[in-house]
Design an enzyme around this catalytic site. Structure first.
Site, PDB file in Angstrom:
ATOM      1  N   TYR A 180     -61.487  14.592 -49.506  1.00 54.96           N
ATOM      2  CA  TYR A 180     -62.664  13.463 -49.947  1.00 54.96           C
ATOM      3  C   TYR A 180     -63.180  12.956 -48.546  1.00 54.96           C
ATOM      4  CZ  TYR A 180     -60.673  13.384 -54.682  1.00 54.96           C
ATOM      5  OH  TYR A 180     -60.331  13.592 -55.906  1.00 54.96           O
ATOM      6  N   LYS A 237     -32.403  -6.162 -53.465  1.00 59.24           N
ATOM      7  CA  LYS A 237     -33.810  -6.662 -54.396  1.00 59.24           C
ATOM      8  C   LYS A 237     -34.639  -5.307 -54.344  1.00 59.24           C
ATOM      9  CE  LYS A 237     -35.672  -8.883 -50.057  1.00 59.24           C
ATOM     10  NZ  LYS A 237     -35.703 -10.034 -49.526  1.00 59.24           N
TER      11      LYS A 237
HETATM   12  C1  LIG Z   1     -35.083  -9.961 -48.266  1.00 62.64           C
HETATM   13  C2  LIG Z   1     -34.203 -11.102 -47.765  1.00 62.64           C
HETATM   14  C3  LIG Z   1     -33.099 -10.832 -47.025  1.00 62.64           C
HETATM   15  C4  LIG Z   1     -32.885  -9.223 -46.230  1.00 62.64           C
HETATM   16  O1  LIG Z   1     -33.679  -9.094 -45.049  1.00 62.64           O
HETATM   17  P1  LIG Z   1     -33.956  -7.944 -44.300  1.00 62.64           P
HETATM   18  O2  LIG Z   1     -34.920  -8.352 -43.116  1.00 62.64           O
HETATM   19  O3  LIG Z   1     -34.244  -6.983 -45.048  1.00 62.64           O
HETATM   20  O4  LIG Z   1     -32.511  -7.763 -44.164  1.00 62.64           O
HETATM   21  C5  LIG Z   1     -32.369 -12.076 -46.646  1.00 62.64           C
HETATM   22  N1  LIG Z   1     -32.424 -13.268 -46.848  1.00 62.64           N
HETATM   23  C6  LIG Z   1     -33.583 -13.525 -47.685  1.00 62.64           C
HETATM   24  C7  LIG Z   1     -33.914 -14.773 -48.218  1.00 62.64           C
HETATM   25  C8  LIG Z   1     -34.578 -12.563 -48.123  1.00 62.64           C
HETATM   26  O5  LIG Z   1     -35.668 -12.770 -48.973  1.00 62.64           O
END
Ligand SMILES: *Cc1c(COP(=O)(O)O)cnc(C)c1O
Length: 384
Positions: free
Chosen positions: A275, A54
């Protein structure tokens, strides 16, 4: 340092030309594959290791990452949104399974079936909508059910789950691929919530139709085999973030972020830098200005706290990080190494993602997914 002269193996079409780029993001796809195999080896042979890609594979680029993972043997992918899924389907072809965490959106049912995407059904309403859609279409299509075991974010809450258990008609005509749940503190090995969620998940599975179960994110893969069930779904560990905080990182570093020095100045009389005038060079301090800023994801709260490296030499961020630039105190770096055009490591062998994130007061997840788009991207892959 000669990276800058070497033509990139595989630039994306929309990344700045190597000669014009001020910053470079090098993504080691071999390390990514190694990390997937490391996760896979943590679990028994009959446990499938999927991959979570994702948010553009946590900022590294979904296409190249997913193709590399596929070549390493990964057959099941998870993304958050349906559009991420549609894009991934185009990239990967029809073979692999693609699951959509964020569930079914009203009216989007056909997009799922058209692109062979598997919705993770997160509520009773979604279950009923999918069942009705499949019944209407005359064919059951694969779906997952997410049950909430203590995250209180997505997934069937207790009352909806009870309705499903009391009236199994909700599940008839569903082609259920997986039942999944998500842990809330898996990175803290001895947190009591892990065992609580595990017990609850097991209890729920007893009442559900027999199907595959998926529970473990990256950190849970390293907790214990009890958490593995049938399918694991690592994300962040694939990209080099330590899934076992407090212990040595079992993952290989995937990412290197470098930027060019644009200018170097020596400050002889006390003078403020940047800044807000938050850093005062006391005299005889050398300041290098680097072509990277918070618009590129180098977070502003690394002002006066980040540490870059020039070769082996640390160079602390001096003054505020600005939008497109940052300034480093290079007084202790040999002059010959800091010239305009020299590449500085902002994330690299001496300052890995976790360290930079910690200095920025955040986590590797946020640092990675916040990386910008102005880099010249280079993907290293010994297979291509
Ligand atoms: C993002 C996500 C994962 C992966 O989690 P990590 O901690 O990055 O390994 C797994 N399951 C769900 C439901 C998620 O939203």
């Amino acid at each position: 340092m000669n990276d800058i002269l070497t033509p990139p193996p595989s630039p994306l079409p929309n990344t700045p030309d190597v000669r014009r780029a001020g910053a470079f993001l090098t993504i080691d796809l071999d390390a990514l594959k190694t990390n997937w195999l490391t996760c896979d080896r943590q679990s028994a042979d009959d446990v499938e290791t999927a991959a979570v890609v994702k948010a553009a594979a946590y900022g590294l680029g979904a296409e190249r990452a997913a193709l590399a993972l596929q070549s390493a043997g990964c057959k099941t992918f998870f993304v958050a949104t349906i559009d991420e899924g549609i894009h991934l389907r185009e990239v990967l072809g029809s073979g692999p399974a693609i699951h959509i965490f964020n569930g079914l959106m009203d009216g989007a049912e056909r997009d799922f079936t058209h692109h062979q995407l598997t919705p993770v059904l997160n509520s009773l309403a979604e279950i009923d909508a999918w069942r009705a859609y499949c019944t209407g279409a005359g064919e059951a299509q694969p779906c997952d059910i997410h049950v909430d075991t203590g995250m209180s974010r997505l997934g069937l809450p207790d009352d909806e789950l009870q309705k499903v258990i009391d009236d199994p008609d909700h599940l008839t005509h569903l082609k259920l691929d997986m039942i999944l749940s998500h842990l809330s503190v898996s990175e803290i090995t001895d947190h009591p919530k892990n065992a609580e969620q595990l017990a609850k998940f097991r209890q729920i599975l007893v009442h559900m139709p027999p199907t595959r179960a998926a529970f473990a994110n990256s950190s849970a893969i390293f907790l214990s085999p009890e958490y593995h069930f049938d399918v694991t779904r690592p994300g962040v560990a694939l990209y080099g973030v330590n899934p076992t905080p407090g212990q040595p990182n079992p993952m290989a570093q995937v990412l290197r972020l470098q930027a060019k020095i644009l200018q170097v100045r020596t400050i002889d009389t006390p003078q403020t830098v940047g800044y807000g005038a938050t850093h005062t060079a006391q005299g005889c301090e050398r300041i290098a200005t680097v072509s990277l800023g918070y618009a590129d994801g180098y977070r502003r709260n690394l002002s006066n706290s980040g540490v870059a490296y020039i070769g082996e030499y640390p160079a602390p961020v001096a003054g505020r990080v600005s939008m497109d630039l940052l300034t480093l105190d290079v007084s202790n770096v040999p002059e010959a190494l800091c010239r305009p055009g020299t590449l500085v490591d902002l994330i690299g062998p001496h300052n890995p993602v976790d360290d930079v994130a910690e200095r920025a007061g955040t986590i590797g997840y946020e640092l990675l997914t916040g990386l910008g788009t102005r880099f010249h991207r280079v993907y290293l892959d010994s297979e291509t």
